[in-house]
Design a protein around this motif. Structure first.
Motif, short mmCIF file in Angstrom:
data_model
loop_
_atom_site.label_atom_id
_atom_site.label_comp_id
_atom_site.label_asym_id
_atom_site.label_seq_id
_atom_site.Cartn_x
_atom_site.Cartn_y
_atom_site.Cartn_z
N SER A 155 0.83 -1.22 0.00
CA SER A 155 0.00 0.00 0.00
C SER A 155 0.86 1.26 0.00
O SER A 155 0.48 2.27 -0.59
CB SER A 155 -0.93 0.01 1.22
N LEU A 156 2.02 1.18 0.67
CA LEU A 156 2.91 2.34 0.76
C LEU A 156 3.92 2.39 -0.39
O LEU A 156 4.70 3.34 -0.49
CB LEU A 156 3.67 2.31 2.09
N SER A 157 3.90 1.37 -1.26
CA SER A 157 4.84 1.27 -2.40
C SER A 157 6.29 1.44 -1.94
O SER A 157 7.06 2.24 -2.49
CB SER A 157 4.51 2.32 -3.46
N VAL A 158 6.67 0.67 -0.92
CA VAL A 158 8.02 0.77 -0.35
C VAL A 158 9.04 0.22 -1.34
O VAL A 158 8.84 -0.83 -1.94
CB VAL A 158 8.10 -0.01 0.99
N ARG A 159 10.14 0.96 -1.50
CA ARG A 159 11.30 0.47 -2.27
C ARG A 159 12.48 0.38 -1.30
O ARG A 159 12.67 1.24 -0.45
CB ARG A 159 11.64 1.44 -3.42
N GLU A 179 -5.14 4.07 -1.36
CA GLU A 179 -3.89 3.55 -0.80
C GLU A 179 -3.76 3.92 0.67
O GLU A 179 -3.34 3.09 1.50
CB GLU A 179 -2.69 4.13 -1.57
N THR A 180 -4.14 5.15 1.00
CA THR A 180 -4.07 5.60 2.40
C THR A 180 -5.01 4.80 3.28
O THR A 180 -4.64 4.36 4.37
CB THR A 180 -4.42 7.10 2.49
N ASP A 181 -6.25 4.60 2.81
CA ASP A 181 -7.22 3.84 3.60
C ASP A 181 -6.76 2.39 3.82
O ASP A 181 -6.92 1.84 4.91
CB ASP A 181 -8.60 3.85 2.92
N ARG A 217 8.68 3.34 9.79
CA ARG A 217 9.45 4.59 9.64
C ARG A 217 9.12 5.24 8.30
O ARG A 217 8.89 6.46 8.21
CB ARG A 217 10.95 4.30 9.72
N HIS A 218 9.07 4.41 7.25
CA HIS A 218 8.70 4.93 5.92
C HIS A 218 7.29 5.53 5.94
O HIS A 218 7.04 6.57 5.32
CB HIS A 218 8.77 3.79 4.90
N CYS A 219 6.40 4.89 6.68
CA CYS A 219 5.01 5.37 6.79
C CYS A 219 4.97 6.79 7.37
O CYS A 219 4.21 7.65 6.91
CB CYS A 219 4.22 4.40 7.66
N LEU A 220 5.81 7.03 8.39
CA LEU A 220 5.84 8.35 9.04
C LEU A 220 6.37 9.44 8.10
O LEU A 220 6.10 10.63 8.31
CB LEU A 220 6.70 8.30 10.30
N LEU A 221 7.11 9.03 7.08
CA LEU A 221 7.64 10.00 6.11
C LEU A 221 6.74 10.14 4.88
O LEU A 221 7.07 10.86 3.94
CB LEU A 221 9.04 9.55 5.66
N THR A 222 5.60 9.44 4.91
CA THR A 222 4.68 9.42 3.76
C THR A 222 3.50 10.34 4.03
O THR A 222 3.02 10.44 5.17
CB THR A 222 4.17 7.98 3.52
N THR A 223 3.03 11.00 2.99
CA THR A 223 1.85 11.87 3.13
C THR A 223 0.66 11.27 2.40
O THR A 223 0.80 10.55 1.41
CB THR A 223 2.13 13.28 2.55
N GLY A 224 -0.53 11.58 2.92
CA GLY A 224 -1.78 11.16 2.29
C GLY A 224 -2.32 12.26 1.40
O GLY A 224 -1.69 13.30 1.22
N PRO A 225 -3.51 12.06 0.86
CA PRO A 225 -4.08 13.03 -0.08
C PRO A 225 -4.51 14.35 0.57
O PRO A 225 -4.64 15.36 -0.11
CB PRO A 225 -5.29 12.29 -0.66
N THR A 226 -4.77 14.31 1.89
CA THR A 226 -5.17 15.53 2.62
C THR A 226 -4.41 15.55 3.95
O THR A 226 -3.86 14.54 4.39
CB THR A 226 -6.67 15.56 2.92
N GLU A 227 -4.42 16.71 4.59
CA GLU A 227 -3.75 16.85 5.90
C GLU A 227 -4.40 15.92 6.93
O GLU A 227 -3.70 15.28 7.73
CB GLU A 227 -3.84 18.31 6.36
N ASP A 228 -5.72 15.84 6.92
CA ASP A 228 -6.43 14.98 7.88
C ASP A 228 -6.06 13.51 7.67
O ASP A 228 -5.86 12.76 8.64
CB ASP A 228 -7.95 15.16 7.76
#
Length: 234
Positions: A155-159, A179-181, A217-228
């Motif tokens: 879901s996070l498309s980790v590389r 993807e965020t959901d 850790r990667h998740c914490l550096l990832t942003t979703g489509p909105t701030e919320d």
């Protein structure tokens, strides 16, 4: 009687549009605990599991036209399990968690399955929250930590740049809403499954938790489509 009538229709091979309409009606009705009492039976759960493609181990997800039926059946199961202690016990008897893990595996490398993944994960979250036996089954028998971690990674498309180090791409676009959901539902289920995992015994478990930590850790550096949505993800 209305719920029973709907389930009788769903037991037959009705048209896809008819199945979706029946499932949408059942989903609304299943929010009422009193309505659920007479219809929460093994037979009726099996009808919904069949429509959600949870009764077939081998068959791949090929017919995109059936995907709306699968999603609506999963939504119905979410409501029923959340509102019914009987359904929670039946879920263990029917081996529902194993079938949900199998469906997640079928979703790998498939297109147009984000909604299926999301509600599959939500159902795993509810089962692991409401039934401690299923939580233990997921952790010990079904390799739930690995299954959920792989789903989160997807879901996070980790590389990966190293074994426990994900690539950092500051210019990567935000995740889509779907993807965020999916990532949020995977995180919620992972929390439940790893709740009692403070004592790691084996080398394999140690690897699994280091691998998961790198993804978190990667998740914490990832942003979703909105701030919320970003805040909810973090």
């Amino acid at each position: 009687k209305l719920c029973e009538g709907i389930l009788n229709i769903l037991e037959k091979d009705a048209k896809t549009s008819c199945q979706v309409a029946c499932l949408e009606a059942l989903r609304i009705l299943s929010r009422d605990k009193k309505v659920l009492v007479p219809v929460t039976t093994k037979r009726n759960m099996q009808i919904l599991m069949r429509l959600a493609k949870l009764d077939t181990v081998e068959d791949p997800l090929e017919r995109v036209s059936e995907f709306p039926v699968i999603v609506e059946a999963l939504k119905c199961l979410c409501n029923i399990i959340f509102n019914s202690a009987v359904a929670q016990k039946l879920s263990l008897e029917l081996n529902l968690a194993a079938m949900l893990c199998n469906l997640l595996e079928k979703c790998k490398d498939q297109q147009f399955v984000d909604d299926i993944k999301c509600f599959d994960l939500r159902l795993l979250f509810l089962l692991s929250l409401l039934n401690t036996d299923i939580r233990s089954q997921l952790r010990q028998e079904l390799q739930g930590v690995q299954v959920l971690t792989r789903t989160l990674e997807s879901s996070l498309s980790v590389r990966w740049t190293e074994e426990y180090k994900a690539a950092e791409d500051r210019d990567r676009p935000p995740l889509s809403l779907q993807e965020t959901d999916c990532a949020i539902e995977a995180l919620k289920a992972l929390f439940n499954v790893t709740l009692d995992s403070w004592n790691v015994h084996s080398e394999n478990e140690s690897h699994q938790f280091r691998y998961m930590a790198a993804i978190l850790r990667h998740c914490l550096l990832t942003t979703g489509p909105t701030e919320d949505k970003t805040e909810e993800l973090h």
